[in-house]
Design a protein around this motif. Structure first.
Motif, PDB file in Angstrom:
ATOM      1  N   ASP A   1       0.851  -1.278   0.078  1.00  0.00           N
ATOM      2  CA  ASP A   1       0.207  -0.047  -0.029  1.00  0.00           C
ATOM      3  C   ASP A   1       0.892   1.399  -0.088  1.00  0.00           C
ATOM      4  O   ASP A   1       1.881   1.348   0.788  1.00  0.00           O
TER       5      ASP A   1
ATOM      6  N   PHE B   1       0.881   5.326   0.147  1.00  0.00           N
ATOM      7  CA  PHE B   1      -0.126   6.374   0.897  1.00  0.00           C
ATOM      8  C   PHE B   1       0.726   7.786   0.396  1.00  0.00           C
ATOM      9  O   PHE B   1       1.894   7.919   0.709  1.00  0.00           O
TER      10      PHE B   1
ATOM     11  N   HIS C   1      -4.020   7.084  -2.348  1.00  0.00           N
ATOM     12  CA  HIS C   1      -3.942   5.589  -2.124  1.00  0.00           C
ATOM     13  C   HIS C   1      -3.611   4.744  -3.314  1.00  0.00           C
ATOM     14  O   HIS C   1      -4.501   4.779  -4.260  1.00  0.00           O
TER      15      HIS C   1
END
Length: 293
Positions: free
Chosen positions: A249, A251, A261
């Motif tokens: 992930d 961000f 994201h």
């Protein structure tokens, strides 16, 4: 700036310093190595990497020479890579890439996050990645890779890493999901996961749908947290669709909140493995406990 990772492009980037903000950056080494891989430039690969290069892609053998032996497969397929984002944290470089003519990796077009560790001698020493097929139609209308690339707020790197970890632990690992609005901006949140719409409401709707199907993502452990300024990448292990998965992930933060994201989700294979290093081992000194150290 998007960068095609060929040997010529890597040389130009080295010359102009486009991959580095200062002379101490390790981004040029990584860019040159990946360019050499795609060009089949074995001599440059041997110059830039350790012979015992450690591979965590489960389908690629570990060691530099076994990796080199696979290059004809990429050349025959005409595989190329476009680097969308490249960041640096200590002796790690983490990248957001698009791979084309990428049938050797599983599909014609793939999106990936790649992580390279450079050792104390400036040699490419270790590689991790996660890949998934590129999707053309998404819930948000955004692509899996578009959006800002500029690094800002370098003085907020550690705070932003802590913010990303708190989100994953509270929301995705279930410690306190009600705190989601403490981390994600309700005013502006750009979503690049192809199944989820923009905004905080998009996440809530997706969670409700997945939960109703009995198929919600289950994150169990964060293995790495890498950041540069306003961008943070977390590497997590968990369950989805009835099997183990790797969750990468990325961000983007602004004003102490998460505003964007991107992710790559890859099943963790258990058969046909080319090495036994595992997809999550070897992340020394970059786990959640390292933040602020």
């Amino acid at each position: 700036m998007k960068k095609t990772l060929t040997a010529a492009a890597a040389t130009a980037l080295l010359t102009t310093g486009a991959l580095a903000d200062d002379t101490a950056s390790i981004k040029p080494v990584v860019g040159a190595f990946l360019g050499a891989v795609l060009q089949g430039d074995v001599d440059t690969m041997r110059e830039l990497a350790n012979p015992d290069y450690v591979q965590h892609n489960p389908f690629i053998p570990t060691g530099l020479e076994p990796f080199i032996e696979l290059l004809p497969v990429l050349r025959e397929a005409g595989t190329t890579a476009e680097n969308i984002r490249m960041f640096e944290d200590g002796n790690y470089v983490f990248m957001h890439n698009i791979w084309r003519n990428a049938a050797p990796f599983g599909a014609d077009e793939m999106v990936s996050f790649d992580i390279i560790r450079v050792d104390e001698n400036g040699k490419v020493a270790e590689h991790w990645d996660a890949l998934q097929p590129l999707v053309t139609e998404t819930a948000s209308g955004r692509t899996q890779t578009d959006g800002p690339t500029e690094v800002t707020d370098l003085d907020q790197t550690e705070a932003n890493k802590a913010l990303a970890v708190a989100l994953v632990q509270d929301v995705l690992m279930g410690r306190d999901p009600s705190r989601i609005a403490d981390y994600i901006s309700a005013e502006s949140y750009a979503q690049h996961n192809p199944m989820i719409a923009d905004g905080l409401d998009g996440i809530v709707t997706a969670v409700e749908q997945l939960t109703a199907q009995g198929n919600m993502f289950q994150y169990t452990e964060i293995h790495a947290v890498l950041g540069e300024g306003n961008f943070v990448l977390t590497v997590s292990e968990g369950q989805w669709n009835g099997g183990p998965h790797a969750f990468y992930d990325l961000f983007r933060m602004e004003g102490g909140m998460i505003v964007e994201h991107w992710d790559v989700i890859q099943p963790v294979p258990t058969e046909g493995l080319a090495n036994d290093n595992g997809m999550f081992t070897g992340f020394e000194g970059v786990g959640p406990d390292s933040i602020g150290q």
